[in-house]
Design a protein around this motif. Sequence first.
Motif, PDB file in Angstrom:
ATOM      1  N   GLY A 174       0.826  -1.209   0.000  1.00 34.64           N
ATOM      2  CA  GLY A 174       0.000   0.000   0.000  1.00 34.64           C
ATOM      3  C   GLY A 174       0.860   1.258   0.000  1.00 34.64           C
ATOM      4  N   ALA A 175       0.216   2.391  -0.233  1.00 36.30           N
ATOM      5  CA  ALA A 175       0.932   3.672  -0.339  1.00 36.30           C
ATOM      6  C   ALA A 175       1.669   4.006   0.957  1.00 36.30           C
ATOM      7  N   ARG A 176       1.093   3.682   2.106  1.00 34.92           N
ATOM      8  CA  ARG A 176       1.745   3.961   3.396  1.00 34.92           C
ATOM      9  C   ARG A 176       1.749   2.664   4.225  1.00 34.92           C
ATOM     10  N   GLU A 177       2.415   1.686   3.687  1.00 34.02           N
ATOM     11  CA  GLU A 177       2.474   0.354   4.291  1.00 34.02           C
ATOM     12  C   GLU A 177       3.133   0.405   5.661  1.00 34.02           C
ATOM     13  N   GLY A 178       2.526  -0.266   6.635  1.00 32.93           N
ATOM     14  CA  GLY A 178       3.127  -0.404   7.962  1.00 32.93           C
ATOM     15  C   GLY A 178       3.270   0.946   8.653  1.00 32.93           C
ATOM     16  N   GLY A 179       4.294   1.044   9.525  1.00 35.32           N
ATOM     17  CA  GLY A 179       4.525   2.311  10.209  1.00 35.32           C
ATOM     18  C   GLY A 179       3.568   2.549  11.357  1.00 35.32           C
ATOM     19  N   PHE A 180       2.905   1.505  11.855  1.00 32.79           N
ATOM     20  CA  PHE A 180       2.040   1.614  13.043  1.00 32.79           C
ATOM     21  C   PHE A 180       2.538   0.617  14.085  1.00 32.79           C
ATOM     22  N   PRO A 181       2.207   0.788  15.354  1.00 33.18           N
ATOM     23  CA  PRO A 181       2.700  -0.140  16.376  1.00 33.18           C
ATOM     24  C   PRO A 181       2.230  -1.575  16.102  1.00 33.18           C
ATOM     25  N   GLY A 182       3.148  -2.509  16.188  1.00 32.13           N
ATOM     26  CA  GLY A 182       2.798  -3.914  15.980  1.00 32.13           C
ATOM     27  C   GLY A 182       2.672  -4.306  14.518  1.00 32.13           C
ATOM     28  N   ALA A 183       3.240  -3.470  13.610  1.00 33.53           N
ATOM     29  CA  ALA A 183       3.068  -3.718  12.163  1.00 33.53           C
ATOM     30  C   ALA A 183       3.611  -5.091  11.759  1.00 33.53           C
ATOM     31  N   ALA A 184       4.753  -5.491  12.343  1.00 30.02           N
ATOM     32  CA  ALA A 184       5.361  -6.757  11.923  1.00 30.02           C
ATOM     33  C   ALA A 184       4.366  -7.901  12.121  1.00 30.02           C
ATOM     34  N   ARG A 185       3.766  -7.955  13.315  1.00 28.15           N
ATOM     35  CA  ARG A 185       2.814  -9.036  13.579  1.00 28.15           C
ATOM     36  C   ARG A 185       1.545  -8.894  12.741  1.00 28.15           C
ATOM     37  N   ILE A 186       1.011  -7.685  12.698  1.00 28.16           N
ATOM     38  CA  ILE A 186      -0.284  -7.492  12.032  1.00 28.16           C
ATOM     39  C   ILE A 186      -0.165  -7.757  10.524  1.00 28.16           C
ATOM     40  N   LEU A 187       0.905  -7.241   9.894  1.00 25.90           N
ATOM     41  CA  LEU A 187       1.076  -7.490   8.459  1.00 25.90           C
ATOM     42  C   LEU A 187       1.388  -8.971   8.218  1.00 25.90           C
ATOM     43  N   GLY A 188       2.138  -9.570   9.146  1.00 28.52           N
ATOM     44  CA  GLY A 188       2.448 -11.001   9.029  1.00 28.52           C
ATOM     45  C   GLY A 188       1.174 -11.845   9.101  1.00 28.52           C
TER      46      GLY A 188
ATOM     47  N   LEU B 291      -1.840 -10.813   8.381  1.00 25.48           N
ATOM     48  CA  LEU B 291      -2.646 -10.551   7.180  1.00 25.48           C
ATOM     49  C   LEU B 291      -2.165 -11.448   6.038  1.00 25.48           C
ATOM     50  N   ASP B 292      -0.831 -11.668   6.010  1.00 29.70           N
ATOM     51  CA  ASP B 292      -0.236 -12.447   4.930  1.00 29.70           C
ATOM     52  C   ASP B 292      -0.469 -13.946   5.139  1.00 29.70           C
ATOM     53  N   GLU B 293      -0.185 -14.418   6.336  1.00 28.01           N
ATOM     54  CA  GLU B 293      -0.171 -15.869   6.574  1.00 28.01           C
ATOM     55  C   GLU B 293      -1.398 -16.385   7.317  1.00 28.01           C
ATOM     56  N   GLY B 294      -2.241 -15.486   7.791  1.00 30.34           N
ATOM     57  CA  GLY B 294      -3.392 -15.908   8.591  1.00 30.34           C
ATOM     58  C   GLY B 294      -2.983 -16.002  10.054  1.00 30.34           C
ATOM     59  N   PRO B 295      -3.873 -15.637  10.958  1.00 25.51           N
ATOM     60  CA  PRO B 295      -3.553 -15.683  12.385  1.00 25.51           C
ATOM     61  C   PRO B 295      -3.673 -17.107  12.928  1.00 25.51           C
TER      62      PRO B 295
ATOM     63  N   VAL C 252     -11.014 -19.215  18.788  1.00 29.33           N
ATOM     64  CA  VAL C 252     -10.619 -20.625  18.615  1.00 29.33           C
ATOM     65  C   VAL C 252      -9.466 -20.675  17.613  1.00 29.33           C
ATOM     66  N   PRO C 253      -8.651 -21.756  17.640  1.00 30.98           N
ATOM     67  CA  PRO C 253      -7.579 -21.893  16.649  1.00 30.98           C
ATOM     68  C   PRO C 253      -8.154 -21.869  15.234  1.00 30.98           C
ATOM     69  N   ALA C 254      -7.345 -21.368  14.284  1.00 29.88           N
ATOM     70  CA  ALA C 254      -7.819 -21.197  12.907  1.00 29.88           C
ATOM     71  C   ALA C 254      -8.387 -22.492  12.335  1.00 29.88           C
TER      72      ALA C 254
END
Lengths: 373, 119
Positions: free
Chosen positions: A267-281, A283-287, A337-339
């Motif tokens: 995205g135009a302003r990807e990441g840059g928020f607290p916890g971005a590594a986990r949240i973007l991860g 989004l990519d791989e599923g929680p 519950v687990p995914a």
Amino acid sequence: MSDLLRLPLHELHVGLGGKMVPFAGYEMPVQYPAGVMKEHLHTRAAAGLFDVSHMGQVILRPRADMADLALALERLMPVDVLGLGQGRQRYGLFTDDTGGILDDLMFANRGNHFFLVVNAARKGHDFAHLQRHLAEVATVEVQGERALLALQGPLAEAALSRLEPGVAAMKFMDSAIFLTEFGEIWVSRSGYTGEDGFEISVHPGGATELARALLAMEEVLPIGLGARDSLRLEAGLCLYGHDIDETTSPVEAGLTWAIQKARRAGGAREGGFPGAARILGELDEGPERLRVGLRPAGRAPMREGTALYATDGTPLGAVTSGGFGPSVGEPVAMGYVPAAHAAIGSALEGEVRGKRLPVTVAAMPFHPTHYKR
Amino acid sequence: MKFTKEHEWLRVEGDLVVVGITEHAAEALGDVVFVELPEPETVVAAGSEVCVIESVKAASDILAPVEGEIVAVNEKLSDNPGLVNEDPMGDAWFFKMKIDDLAVLDDFMDEDEYKDMIG
């Protein structure tokens, strides 16, 4: 209840027969003589008036321009703030460095400032959080005096437009200011019931008169916190401190719709928020786990804390909100519950008073929403 | 009719005791949405939990007022839990018990004493 705070409409609630209980440090009406069930059903059928003045209201006024402030807010939330148009409101989430949720909120772009509404139990935290992170780009102006009313239900527009015709033209998540006989009212077409409706910030001097004018209308009944909770549960909406908190990420909570494209990978302003590594991860791989809707098979409600198991007895998680859904006519709940067990239709068990009872993962909302898009 | 401190009413019907909850209790509970009834033909101790009532607000228990055998339960409440709010002192009885000696009921409050208790 002497150490509890009282809100501007306190006398009105007492006069209406409201049963006052402690909530988030305030004396609040949990129900009126009609009772939770009737209040709930009335809101879905006509219009209900809620006093939510305990919530935190704050104006963020930029020291320089709105874009700087929008970008500073984006450093606190995985949400597109810059792209929010004037006169529009959006759902937001403050996250921490671990990707947990510090609070959820509504924020509106009102041209030369942002107006935020945050949870009552988190407002002290949030005001300090905003002050700490935004002091250089904005003044943080807490609106401690203003009352906040919510008018919800299919007849909310008919009722409120009698007092202020301008509200009829508003669409879901529009935000506008009107000068009325009750003073300046700050209106958004939003709410937390799954119904069409409005949230109205009003100066305490006009709050009781505005509430009385609405309650004088045939279609409007006062609604307490009890029905507010069952309405938002049926709508599949999260309650902070129960369904979401510092231990849950927005992706686990199923709030990915609140993370716009601009803040995601690519995205135009990807990441840059607290916890971005986990949240973007996630989004990519599923929680690893997910908040899901739950429909108990029997009539026994599965309330908050009910332990959830796989049918082979493996512990899976717990219910975070649950009760009887008056419009659904059956118990409804949500929990984590687990995914692997989160697909709609998954058969689980919930332990109620020592007995493992069948419960099925179900789509949310449990009751269709009726927003005015 | 007799009353317990736990807001139950007790009515003698032949050699049986019929148990329900008072109007005051039903009002305090709010809209009842689920009733879990005991198994008939179970012997229960005084003070043991025999029914669960779930209202829109919370779950609460109904205790056996005295020792005895549950001989009948009100199946109507399973299908229509709201009956507890509509007619708590009449149709919405929960269970009937057989007890050894009906004289134990003398220890419970009469209507005036119960009214004094709830103010």
